[in-house]
Design an enzyme around this catalytic site. Sequence first.
Site, PDB file in Angstrom:
ATOM      1  CE  LYS A 208     -47.470 -36.556  37.042  1.00 17.68           C
ATOM      2  NZ  LYS A 208     -48.844 -36.988  37.245  1.00 17.68           N
ATOM      3  CD  GLU A 214     -38.856 -49.678  34.387  1.00 20.17           C
ATOM      4  OE1 GLU A 214     -38.748 -48.665  35.114  1.00 20.17           O
ATOM      5  OE2 GLU A 214     -39.723 -50.547  34.567  1.00 20.17           O
ATOM      6  N   GLY A 270     -49.900 -39.576  33.989  1.00 25.74           N
ATOM      7  CA  GLY A 270     -48.983 -40.110  32.973  1.00 25.74           C
ATOM      8  C   GLY A 270     -49.714 -40.659  31.757  1.00 25.74           C
ATOM      9  NE  ARG A 271     -54.251 -44.346  34.406  1.00 20.80           N
ATOM     10  CZ  ARG A 271     -53.726 -44.182  35.618  1.00 20.80           C
ATOM     11  NH1 ARG A 271     -52.404 -44.132  35.751  1.00 20.80           N
ATOM     12  NH2 ARG A 271     -54.483 -44.060  36.676  1.00 20.80           N
ATOM     13  CD  GLU A 356     -50.522 -47.107  35.087  1.00 21.37           C
ATOM     14  OE1 GLU A 356     -49.529 -47.838  35.167  1.00 21.37           O
ATOM     15  OE2 GLU A 356     -50.468 -45.963  34.592  1.00 21.37           O
ATOM     16  CG  HIS A 387     -56.270 -64.711   9.053  1.00 21.74           C
ATOM     17  ND1 HIS A 387     -56.832 -65.604   8.164  1.00 21.74           N
ATOM     18  CD2 HIS A 387     -56.622 -63.473   8.622  1.00 21.74           C
ATOM     19  CE1 HIS A 387     -57.458 -64.926   7.210  1.00 21.74           C
ATOM     20  NE2 HIS A 387     -57.349 -63.631   7.470  1.00 21.74           N
ATOM     21  CE  LYS A 506     -43.169 -47.810  39.240  1.00 21.55           C
ATOM     22  NZ  LYS A 506     -43.569 -46.410  39.286  1.00 21.55           N
TER      23      LYS A 506
HETATM   24  O1  F6P Z   1     -45.190 -47.397  36.785  1.00 20.78           O
HETATM   25  C1  F6P Z   1     -46.320 -46.837  36.251  1.00 20.78           C
HETATM   26  C2  F6P Z   1     -46.083 -45.411  35.843  1.00 20.78           C
HETATM   27  O2  F6P Z   1     -46.019 -44.606  36.946  1.00 20.78           O
HETATM   28  C3  F6P Z   1     -47.151 -44.933  34.877  1.00 20.78           C
HETATM   29  O3  F6P Z   1     -48.292 -44.497  35.502  1.00 20.78           O
HETATM   30  C4  F6P Z   1     -46.416 -43.875  34.138  1.00 20.78           C
HETATM   31  O4  F6P Z   1     -47.066 -43.532  32.951  1.00 20.78           O
HETATM   32  C5  F6P Z   1     -45.084 -44.561  33.939  1.00 20.78           C
HETATM   33  O5  F6P Z   1     -44.875 -45.279  35.124  1.00 20.78           O
HETATM   34  C6  F6P Z   1     -43.924 -43.652  33.656  1.00 20.78           C
HETATM   35  O6  F6P Z   1     -43.716 -42.727  34.668  1.00 20.78           O
HETATM   36  P1  F6P Z   1     -42.782 -41.477  34.454  1.00 20.78           P
HETATM   37  O7  F6P Z   1     -43.351 -40.651  33.370  1.00 20.78           O
HETATM   38  O8  F6P Z   1     -42.752 -40.769  35.760  1.00 20.78           O
HETATM   39  O9  F6P Z   1     -41.408 -41.983  34.080  1.00 20.78           O
END
Ligand code: F6P
Length: 541
Positions: A208, A214, A270-271, A356, A387, A506
């Site tokens: 987003k 990452e 995002g979620r 979240e 199990h 972060k």
């Molecule tokens: O760090 C949490 C977050 O902001 C989530 O809410 C989001 O889904 C994820 O990181 C990834 O964010 P982006 O789509 O901006 O890379």
Amino acid sequence: MSKPRLTTLPAWSALQAHFQNVSKLHLRDLFDEDKRRFDRFSLQFNDLLVDYSKNRITDKTLKYLTALATECHLDEAIQKMFSGCQTNTTEHRAVLHVALRNRTNTPVMVGGKNVMLGINRVLEQMQHFTEAIHNGVRRGFTGDKFTDIVNIGIGGSDLGPHMVTTALKPYWKEGINAHFVSNVDGSDMVETLNKLNPGTTLFIIASKTFTTRETMTNAHTARRWFLDHFGNNTDVIKHHFVAVSTNTAAVRDFGIDTGNMFEFWDWVGGRYSLWSAIGLPIALTIGMENFKQLLKGAHEMDLHFRNTPFEKNLPVLMAMIGIWYRNFFAATSHVILPYDHTLRLLPAYLQQADMESNGKRVTIDGESLDYDSGPIIWGQPGTNGQHAFYQLIHQGTQMIPADFMIPLESHNPIGEHHTILLANCLAQTEALMKGKTAAEVARDTPDSLVAHKVFPGNKPSNTILINKLTPRSLGSLVALYEHKIFVQGVIWDINSFDQWGVELGKQLAGVIEKELESDTPVGEHDSSTAGLIDYCRKHMP
Ligand code: F6P
């Protein structure tokens, strides 16, 4: 006028008093007393049957819980979300994932603009793109058809599309494989790249913000790997890399032509984004028509949520029963138990969706909560969990409300497998509810073992039967949970749509990353963190 606190509402007090009675009742007795309990406490919605009769509730409980929803102005909150109000107050954004699947296409206005125009434009772009990939009109740099799609994203830009793509494996188009890389741990990327031929691989960089450390690290590694195979010819990037983002400038800076970018908007959390172009890997694997069925199923649940009285409203009922356990029984966790191998990623997906969203400690106005908010969400597919950890659910000291779910028709009917799976799912709900008394155990057990073999029962669960796991029924199921989370956020008076709690880690990681790479003395940290950084610097290869 300031809002009354949740704990001062009349329905809250009524529930507190009512809890004193209900907490003493056993589900066994409630079923014995009322032979119609299942009929009265279960609801069918399209391909889903939701049985909530094995909950520690009576008619009165539901009456008070729905009264609480009314006193919290839930109806108004629902209408506000659907009509594009700034429900996400701390980020000043509307919350409109429901518009993404608004298949009736009624206008939804944000800031004087109908967002459906943009949504339909991107859906069309996705349609052309997926068709071009499937029919080979769009090929890789060397002229080969694409066989592999790699989604690079994390959190909401990974979990939703990954969960749905996995759940809908029986619908995958022939000749297309999907891979998901999320972790910045190089093993995730290296293990994936090792399986791939660059000439037939399409990368989707899904973020987003297009700034997530990452995802950008993984995206640059994929780009490097790719260019290494093609002699540093940057022209090839436009054939093999597409982006899904709200950040056009960052996409361009990365080197992806904006013609290869699929847009979405800040009013998509995002979620909650799998319904947007973040769902591109879903559409590429199951086809656009099936993706639209997924949207349709979610839209049908949206209409049910928006238009059904609370007493018959599935997301409202599931949410309010969750509130009953969290705030009155003090349940700290809620377990998700899909009896379906393809739904194995659902618990992880719902962890982000719920935790979240509702892992918050202040009200919308910033005041500390004096009641609990979101529970810990966890789970695994059945029967594996049976199990492993069910022992604790049956005989441990905590009450853990459970959601069981299972399709009635398997996509892979083979031998007796599905009957065994179904029998286990139903048996677990019965065992948790009924338990086994000391008298029952004593019939065939030596005295010394009776206490160990007693099952107290009275453990609550919902059971969701799904006729068949299709794109449409899955869409309804996911939307059911999204709205359950929303309702709980309204009752707890929290903002379910921000996530400030992820920021501090972060920021600190940014500082420590630099310190790990330098020889200068470690900066301002507590002695533990400073000691660990120092040790890492000395011992890292
Ligand atoms: O760090 C949490 C977050 O902001 C989530 O809410 C989001 O889904 C994820 O990181 C990834 O964010 P982006 O789509 O901006 O890379």
